[in-house]
Enzyme design. Structure first.
Site, mmCIF file in Angstrom:
data_model
loop_
_atom_site.group_PDB
_atom_site.id
_atom_site.type_symbol
_atom_site.label_atom_id
_atom_site.label_comp_id
_atom_site.label_asym_id
_atom_site.label_seq_id
_atom_site.Cartn_x
_atom_site.Cartn_y
_atom_site.Cartn_z
ATOM 1 N N MET A 1 -7.817 13.627 6.216
ATOM 2 C CA MET A 1 -8.908 14.585 6.160
ATOM 3 C C MET A 1 -9.449 14.714 4.740
ATOM 4 S SD MET A 1 -9.029 18.601 6.941
ATOM 5 C CE MET A 1 -9.095 19.053 5.218
ATOM 6 N N TYR B 1 19.436 -16.063 0.935
ATOM 7 C CA TYR B 1 18.052 -16.340 0.559
ATOM 8 C C TYR B 1 17.080 -15.907 1.652
ATOM 9 C CZ TYR B 1 18.171 -20.354 3.736
ATOM 10 O OH TYR B 1 18.273 -21.128 4.855
ATOM 11 N N CYS C 1 14.206 -17.436 7.873
ATOM 12 C CA CYS C 1 13.031 -18.278 7.718
ATOM 13 C C CYS C 1 11.886 -17.841 8.610
ATOM 14 C CB CYS C 1 13.386 -19.735 7.993
ATOM 15 S SG CYS C 1 13.964 -19.997 9.679
ATOM 16 N N ARG D 1 -2.540 11.126 -10.856
ATOM 17 C CA ARG D 1 -1.638 10.264 -10.083
ATOM 18 C C ARG D 1 -1.602 8.904 -10.762
ATOM 19 N NH1 ARG D 1 -5.613 9.666 -4.875
ATOM 20 N NH2 ARG D 1 -7.402 8.986 -6.046
ATOM 21 N N LYS E 1 -0.030 14.874 -4.427
ATOM 22 C CA LYS E 1 -0.993 15.763 -5.091
ATOM 23 C C LYS E 1 -0.334 17.087 -5.440
ATOM 24 C CE LYS E 1 -5.243 15.253 -3.500
ATOM 25 N NZ LYS E 1 -6.128 15.354 -2.325
ATOM 26 N N SER F 1 20.410 -19.764 9.729
ATOM 27 C CA SER F 1 19.114 -19.307 9.234
ATOM 28 C C SER F 1 18.496 -18.481 10.344
ATOM 29 C CB SER F 1 18.234 -20.506 8.893
ATOM 30 O OG SER F 1 16.972 -20.044 8.490
ATOM 31 N N GLY G 1 -8.306 7.887 4.767
ATOM 32 C CA GLY G 1 -8.174 7.954 6.221
ATOM 33 C C GLY G 1 -7.728 9.339 6.649
ATOM 34 N N ASN H 1 11.203 -14.798 14.072
ATOM 35 C CA ASN H 1 10.047 -14.764 14.984
ATOM 36 C C ASN H 1 10.550 -14.842 16.427
ATOM 37 O OD1 ASN H 1 8.632 -14.947 12.637
ATOM 38 N ND2 ASN H 1 7.919 -17.038 12.955
ATOM 39 N N GLY I 1 15.934 -17.103 12.548
ATOM 40 C CA GLY I 1 14.556 -17.362 12.951
ATOM 41 C C GLY I 1 14.062 -16.089 13.600
ATOM 42 N N ARG J 1 14.686 -28.691 9.941
ATOM 43 C CA ARG J 1 14.960 -28.327 11.326
ATOM 44 C C ARG J 1 14.578 -29.468 12.261
ATOM 45 N NH1 ARG J 1 11.629 -23.423 13.818
ATOM 46 N NH2 ARG J 1 9.986 -24.991 13.892
ATOM 47 N N ARG K 1 9.616 -27.683 9.166
ATOM 48 C CA ARG K 1 9.399 -27.838 10.615
ATOM 49 C C ARG K 1 8.962 -29.277 10.861
ATOM 50 N NH1 ARG K 1 6.671 -22.762 9.232
ATOM 51 N NH2 ARG K 1 7.410 -21.060 10.552
ATOM 52 N N HIS L 1 -0.117 -19.637 15.999
ATOM 53 C CA HIS L 1 -0.242 -20.908 15.293
ATOM 54 C C HIS L 1 -1.193 -20.779 14.109
ATOM 55 C CE1 HIS L 1 -2.113 -24.862 14.554
ATOM 56 N NE2 HIS L 1 -0.861 -25.286 14.665
ATOM 57 N N GLU M 1 18.362 -17.396 16.595
ATOM 58 C CA GLU M 1 17.092 -16.864 17.099
ATOM 59 C C GLU M 1 17.171 -16.470 18.569
ATOM 60 O OE1 GLU M 1 14.171 -19.934 16.465
ATOM 61 O OE2 GLU M 1 15.626 -21.515 16.821
ATOM 62 N N ARG N 1 -6.901 20.869 0.421
ATOM 63 C CA ARG N 1 -6.791 19.435 0.134
ATOM 64 C C ARG N 1 -5.566 18.850 0.802
ATOM 65 N NH1 ARG N 1 -6.695 19.357 -6.351
ATOM 66 N NH2 ARG N 1 -7.615 17.294 -6.025
HETATM 67 P P1 ADP Z 1 -9.209 13.161 -2.607
HETATM 68 O O1 ADP Z 1 -7.775 13.108 -2.264
HETATM 69 O O2 ADP Z 1 -10.110 12.496 -1.649
HETATM 70 O O3 ADP Z 1 -9.448 12.783 -4.031
HETATM 71 P P2 ADP Z 1 -9.321 15.866 -3.453
HETATM 72 O O4 ADP Z 1 -8.537 16.896 -2.732
HETATM 73 O O5 ADP Z 1 -8.724 15.373 -4.699
HETATM 74 O O6 ADP Z 1 -9.622 14.682 -2.457
HETATM 75 O O7 ADP Z 1 -10.691 16.534 -3.748
HETATM 76 C C1 ADP Z 1 -11.961 16.023 -3.588
HETATM 77 C C2 ADP Z 1 -12.846 16.491 -4.726
HETATM 78 O O8 ADP Z 1 -12.889 17.910 -4.810
HETATM 79 C C3 ADP Z 1 -12.338 16.013 -6.061
HETATM 80 O O9 ADP Z 1 -13.428 15.656 -6.851
HETATM 81 C C4 ADP Z 1 -11.660 17.230 -6.620
HETATM 82 O O10 ADP Z 1 -11.614 17.206 -8.007
HETATM 83 C C5 ADP Z 1 -12.496 18.345 -6.081
HETATM 84 N N1 ADP Z 1 -11.725 19.570 -5.971
HETATM 85 C C6 ADP Z 1 -10.619 19.754 -5.246
HETATM 86 N N2 ADP Z 1 -10.125 20.992 -5.398
HETATM 87 C C7 ADP Z 1 -10.948 21.625 -6.255
HETATM 88 C C8 ADP Z 1 -10.950 22.925 -6.817
HETATM 89 N N3 ADP Z 1 -9.999 23.800 -6.553
HETATM 90 N N4 ADP Z 1 -11.948 23.239 -7.661
HETATM 91 C C9 ADP Z 1 -12.918 22.327 -7.942
HETATM 92 N N5 ADP Z 1 -12.964 21.087 -7.444
HETATM 93 C C10 ADP Z 1 -11.996 20.740 -6.607
HETATM 94 MG MG MG Z 2 -8.621 13.450 -5.479
HETATM 95 MG MG MG Z 3 12.139 -20.594 16.570
#
Ligand code: ADP
Ligand code: MG
Ligand code: MG
Length: 874
Positions: free
Chosen positions: A104, A851, A831, A337, A23, A764, A102, A768, A766, A617, A561, A455, A745, A93
Site C-alpha cells: 500500500m 559442491y 546439479c 535505509r 522503516k 549428485s 507492491g 529437478n 538431481g 552423466r 548431460r 527445455h 532423483e 506508512r
Molecule cells: P515509500 O515507502 O513508498 O517511500 P513513504 O511512507 O516513505 O512511502 O512515504 C511516501 C512519501 O511521503 C515520502 O516522500 C515521504 O517522505 C512522505 N512522508 C511520509 N510521512 C510523512 C510525514 N509524516 N510528513 C511528511 N511527509 C511524509
Molecule cells: Mg519512502
Molecule cells: Mg534427472
C-alpha cells in the site's frame, strides 16, 4: 506472541526490524540518535498476522493500544487529532522488514476534514490547508478505498487546463477549494453514496487496516515470490506526525543517496522540490532541483543535511537512501535505509567501504545480493528507454538479461536472419532439442508453454541467453507467421523486447546496454572464495560452455548431460539410427559412429578443465525425444537409413510412451541396451586417458548413472560401466583412477541411500526430477497451474526454482546422512536448477554437500551465495 502491539519511536531501535519493519525500526533508531524525526509509532508486524487470524479486523486490544499511542503522540506534539485549530495530522506508512514495492502507498495529512481545514487554514494559510486536504482525499480514495485514481487526476488536470496552468503551484486558494469540492463528489460517486469520512479516528483505523490488507494483494504476492520473501513476515504500519513541505516557499521535500546508486561513486546524490509534499519529487509533476543547489538556497539546512547524511552512512555502514522534508526552514528526516543500487554500484560501494575501513571483507560480502550479480553478466535495458516502454505481458523470468529483436517463429528462420545481421527473438510454443541452433542465434527466447525447468529455460540459462517462458496469454497463429498478445498482433519480423529478469514482455524495440565487468568484480569474488566452504561447479556439455564457466570461477563440471551432444545436426541422424536398430549388432555399429563425436567433446572439455573434476552423466532422456515425429522427417530419415517409411513410422510409434518422464529413460535404458552405457563409458575413459597423456593433467573421470531407484538396478549398470573402464585401461595400459556414482532423483533412492551408497561412490542430487517425483508435479506442465497456487496463497515460490526444504529437502538430508554412514568419503553434490538459487544453496551448505553445480552464468551467484551461507551459518 507478546501483548504489546504498538511501539512509540522512542521505545525501539534498529535491531527490531522483524517486529517493526525496516522503516519503523530505522525511524526509532534515528530518534535514538537524536536526529530531527517527526515522532510517531509503529503497529507491529505481529498485528499483520493477527489481522488475518482475526478475520481481517483489528481487535479491541489492538485498537486500544493505538488509541493510547495517539494520546502520547498528542502530548509530544501538543496537538490533538481532530482539534480544529491545532490538529494532529499524521501519515500512515507501510513498512515490512524488507522494502517492498507492491504494498500500500502512503496516506498523508490524515486527520484533515471539512471543519479542520477551515480553522487550521485560517491559522496557517488557507491555500496550504486546502492543498493538504485535497491530497489527503485523493490518497485516501486511491490507497485506502481502491477508487479509480484516474478520475481524480483528470479532474485536477481539467481545472489546470481550463485555467491555463502548467504546474500545481499555480493553483490558487479558490481553485483548491473547488478541487476539494469536486474530489468529495467524486468520492461519493465512486463509493456509491458513502461520503468522505470526517472522523479522524475512523480515517486512521481504515488506513491501518488497508495497509495490512495490502499485504496479500496480488502485486505484493508476486513481488514476494520473485524476491524470495516469505509471506509470514508481515508488514508493520507506521503512524507519524506530519511535517509540511508544502507550507510555503521556505519549505520543501526531497530524496537523496549518500553515494551514486548507478555507479557507486561517493558523494551526495539527490533531488528536492520547494513547496512540495511527499512523492512530488518522483512524480514528475514538476522538475526537481539537484540537491547541490540547496547549498545556495538554504545553506544552513544544507550543511545540517550533509552532516546527518554522513552520520547515517557511518552508523549503518552502508550507502543510505534518505527522505527529508523542510518545514519553514527546519529540516526533518523521514526515512533512511540501505539504498538499492545497480550491480556495478554495489561492487564499487563494497570495495570502497572496505578501503575506507568501514567494513570488513566479509561484512562487505553480505551487502551484495547474490542475484544482483546477474546484472553484471548479461545485457540490460537502457534505463530511460525502459522507463518509456510499456509492459504488454508477463511470464516466467526463465533466464536473465534483456533482449530486443525481430520475431521469428522457428529455429531455421531465426538462424537465417541472424546470419543477415538482424537481432532476432525466437518465439515458440515450446522449444525442443532441435531448436538449439535457433536458440543460440537469438538474443532472446519467448515460449508459450513451459516452466522454470522447461527445455527452453534450462538451455537458455546454459547459454546465458535471455528467456521468458510460459506466456499462456500469447496466441501464436496457426500459420506461425504472427502472434497476438494484449490485443495486438505481432508479425514475423516485427520488433519485441524481453526482460528475462522480470518476465516482462514489450512489443517494441528497447535499447539494450552490454554487460561490463570491472576490476572490482575479481577483487570482490576473491573475498567470496575465501569465505565459502562449498565448492561451485557448473552444468555444461561442450568445451565453449566449460571455458565460459571456468572464466566465471567454476571449479569443475557437476553435470555434463551427454544427450545434449547428440542434438547437433550432424549427429542426430546417427543417434536416430542407433535408436531404431533392431539388433545388438546394428546398434553397436551405429554406436561406433557416435563414439568419436562424444569422445572428442569430452576431450575438449577435459582440456578446458585442466585438472578440475567433471561428472559425466550417461544418457538420460526417453529415446523417442530424439526421433522425428513429422511424416516428412520420418520419410527422409527412412530413405537415409535405407528402410521403408512404414517400418520407421512403426518404430517411432512403438517408442511412444504415455508418461515418458516416468518411462523408459535414465539407467533403464542401460538395462535394456547395455551397449549404450558401454559406448559412453568407453568414450569418457579414452578421452580422459588421452588428455592425461597429451597434457599431463591428472584427470579422474566421474561417471554418473541417472535415475537409480534400487540398489540392484544400479549395481547392474555400475558393473557394466566398471567392466568397460577396466577394459579400456587395460587396452591403453593406463592406471587412471575413476569414480562411478549416481544421481539421487527418485525418492526411493533417497530412502534407501545407505544401500545405494554401497555401489555408488558419489551422489549428485538431481533436484529437478526429485522435486517432480516428490510432489508428483510434472515439471513441464506445472507452470500451467502453479500460478493458481501462488494467487491463492498455497505456495509462495516455484518448487522447481527454489528447493522445497521441508519436503524435498528432507529427502536430500536423509540421503546425505544415510549415504555417509555407508561410505564416509561419499562425495555429495547437487546439479538440479536449485544449485544456482541462493536460498537453496544455503540449504546445501547446511546439509553438508561438497559442491553445488549450476549453469555457467550462475556460477558467480553461487560463489557469493555459498560465501553468505558460510558466514551466516557460522
Ligand atoms: P515509500 O515507502 O513508498 O517511500 P513513504 O511512507 O516513505 O512511502 O512515504 C511516501 C512519501 O511521503 C515520502 O516522500 C515521504 O517522505 C512522505 N512522508 C511520509 N510521512 C510523512 C510525514 N509524516 N510528513 C511528511 N511527509 C511524509
Ligand atoms: Mg519512502
Ligand atoms: Mg534427472
Amino acid at each position: 506472541m507478546s501483548n504489546k502491539y504498538v511501539y512509540m519511536f522512542t521505545e525501539a531501535d534498529k535491531s527490531m526490524k522483524d517486529l517493526l519493519g525496516g522503516k519503523g525500526a530505522n525511524l526509532a533508531e534515528m530518534t535514538k540518535l537524536g536526529l530531527p524525526i517527526p515522532q510517531g509509532f509503529t503497529v507491529s508486524t505481529e498485528v499483520c498476522t493477527k489481522y488475518y487470524e482475526d478475520g481481517e479486523t483489528l481487535t479491541d486490544e489492538v485498537v486500544s493500544q493505538i488509541d493510547e499511542a495517539i494520546i502520547k503522540l498528542e502530548k509530544i506534539n501538543d496537538k490533538k487529532l481532530g482539534d480544529l485549530e491545532n490538529p494532529l495530522l499524521v501519515s500512515v506508512r507501510s513498512g515490512a522488514k524488507v522494502s517492498m514495492p507492491g504494498m500500500m502507498d502512503t496516506v498523508l495529512n490524515l486527520g484533515m476534514n471539512d471543519a479542520v481545514v477551515e480553522e487550521f487554514g485560517a491559522k496557517t494559510g488557507m491555500r496550504f490547508a486546502l492543498d493538504s486536504y485535497r491530497r489527503f482525499i485523493q490518497m485516501f480514495a486511491d490507497v485506502v478505498k481502491g477508487l479509480r485514481k484516474q478520475r481524480f487526476e483528470r479532474a485536477l488536470d481539467d481545472i489546470k487546463e481550463a485555467k491555463g496552468y502548467d504546474n500545481d503551484l499555480q493553483l490558487t486558494e479558490e481553485d483548491l477549494r473547488e478541487v476539494v469540492k469536486i474530489f468529495k463528489e467524486l468520492y461519493l460517486d465512486e463509493t456509491g453514496g458513502i461520503p468522505f469520512p470526517q472522523d479522524p479516528r475512523e480515517q486512521l483505523y481504515e488506513a491501518i487496516k488497508a495497509v495490512f490488507g495490502s499485504w496479500n494483494n496480488e502485486r505484493a504476492i508476486i513481488y514476494r515470490r520473485m524476491n524470495d520473501i516469505p509471506g509470514s513476515i508481515g508488514t508493520a504500519v507506521n503512524v507519524q506526525t506530519m511535517v509540511y513541505g508544502n507550507l510555503n516557499d521556505n519549505s520543501g521535500t526531497g530524496v537523496a543517496f549518500t553515494r551514486n546508486p548507478s555507479t557507486g561513486e561517493k558523494g551526495i546524490y539527490g533531488e528536492y522540490l520547494l513547496n512540495a509534499q511527499g512523492e512530488d519529487v518522483v512524480a514528475g509533476i514538476r522538475t526537481p532541483q539537484p540537491i547541490t543547489t540547496l547549498q545556495e538556497a538554504m545553506p544552513e539546512v544544507y550543511n545540517q543535511f550533509i552532516e546527518i547524511a554522513n552520520r547515517l552512512e557511518n552508523h549503518y555502514k552502508d550507502m543510505q537512501d534518505m527522505e527529508f522534508t523542510i518545514e519553514n526552514g527546519k529540516l526533518y528526516f523521514l526515512q533512511t535505509r540501505n539504498g538499492k543500487r545497480t550491480a556495478p554500484a554495489a561492487l564499487q560501494i563494497a570495495v570502497d567501504l572496505v578501503d575506507e575501513g568501514l567494513l570488513t571483507e566479509e561484512e562487505a560480502l553480505l551487502k551484495v545480493e547474490p542475484k544482483n550479480l546477474d546484472q553484471l553478466l548479461h545485457p540490460s535495458f537502457d534505463k530511460e528507454a525502459l522507463a518509456a516502454a510499456k509492459i504488454r505481458g508477463n511470464a516466467l523470468p526463465a533466464s536473465p538479461g534483456a533482449a530486443a529483436g525481430r520475431v521469428y517463429f522457428n529455429a531455421a528462420d531465426a538462424a537465417a536472419h541472424k546470419e543477415m545481421g538482424e537481432r532476432v527473438i525466437l518465439v515458440r510454443l515450446e522449444t525442443s532439442p532441435e531448436d538449439i541452433e535457433g536458440m543460440a542465434a537469438a538474443q532472446g527466447i519467448l515460449t508459450v508453454r513451459g516452466g522454470m525447468t522447461s527445455h527452453a529455460a534450462v538451455v537458455a540459462r546454459g547459454m546465458g541467453t535471455c528467456c521468458v517462458s510460459g506466456c499462456g496469454d500469447l496466441k501464436i497463429a496457426d500459420d506461425e507467421k504472427s502472434f497476438t498478445l494484449d490485443g495486438e498482433t505481432v508479425n514475423e519480423g516485427d520488433y519485441i523486447s524481453l526482460d528475462g529478469s522480470t518476465g516482462n514482455i514489450y512489443l517494441e524495440d528497447i535499447k539494450t546496454v552490454e554487460a561490463k565487468i570491472s576490476g572490482n568484480f575479481g577483487k570482490f569474488m576473491a573475498w567470496a572464495d575465501k569465505a565459502r566452504t562449498l565448492k561451485v561447479r557448473t552444468n555444461a556439455d561442450n568445451p565453449r560452455d566449460v571455458a565460459n564457466a571456468v572464466k566465471f570461477g567454476a571449479e569443475g563440471v557437476g553435470l555434463c548431460r551427454t544427450e545434449h551432444m547428440f542434438f547437433e545436426e550432424d549427429r542426430i541422424p546417427k543417434i536416430r539410427k542407433m535408436i531404431v536398430s533392431k539388433t545388438v549388432e546394428e546398434r553397436e555399429a551405429a554406436l561406433a559412429e557416435l563414439i568419436p563425436f562424444q569422445k572428442s567433446d569430452f576431450k575438449g572439455m577435459y582440456v578446458e578443465l585442466e585438472e578440475r573434476p567433471m561428472t559425466v552423466r550417461l544418457l538420460d532422456p526417453p529415446l523417442h525425444e530424439f526421433l522425428p515425429h513429422e511424416d516428412e522427417d520420418i520419410k527422409s530419415l527412412a530413405s537415409e537409413m535405407g528402410i521403408s517409411f512404414d517400418e520407421l513410422k512403426a518404430t517411432v510409434e512403438e517408442l511412444h510412451e504415455f508418461n515418458p518422464m516416468l518411462g523408459h529413460r535414465g539407467l533403464r535404458l542401460a538395462i535394456t541396451y547395455p551397449e549404450i552405457a558401454k559406448m559412453q563409458a568407453r568414450a569418457i575413459m579414452e578421452a580422459a586417458i588421452e588428455v592425461k597423456a597429451e597434457k599431463g593433467f591428472n584427470i579422474k573421470p566421474e561417471i554418473m548413472i541417472p535415475l537409480a531407484g534400487a540398489q540392484k538396478e544400479l549395481a547392474y549398470v555400475v558393473d557394466i560401466v566398471k567392466e568397460t573402464c577396466e577394459l579400456v585401461k587395460k587396452e591403453k595400459g593406463s592406471d587412471i583412477e575413476y569414480l562411478v556414482g549416481t544421481m539421487i532423483e527418485i525418492p526411493r533412492a533417497a530412502l534407501t541411500a545407505d544401500k545405494i551408497a554401497e555401489v555408488a561412490q558419489f551422489f549428485s542430487f538431481g533436484t529437478n526430477d526429485l522435486t517432480q517425483m516428490t510432489f508428483g508435479f510434472s515439471r513441464d506442465d506445472a507452470g500451467g497451474f502453479l500460478g493458481d497456487y501462488y494467487k491463492k496463497g498455497i505456495f509462495e515460490s516455484d518448487p522447481f526454482a527454489r528447493l522445497d526444504q521441508e519436503g524435498v529437502g528432507q529427502l536430500v538430508r536423509m540421503a546425505c546422512e544415510k549415504g555417509r554412514t555407508t561410505r564416509g568419503d561419499l562425495k555429495l553434490g547437487i546439479c538440479g536448477e536449485h544449485g544456482g538459487d541462493p536460498s537453496s544453496i544455503d540449504f546445501c551448505h547446511r546439509v553438508g554437500l561438497d559442491y553445488v553445480s549450476c549453469s555457467p552464468f550462475r556460477v558467480p551467484i553461487a560463489r557469493l551465495a555459498a560465501a553468505h551461507a558460510a558466514i551466516l551459518n557460522r
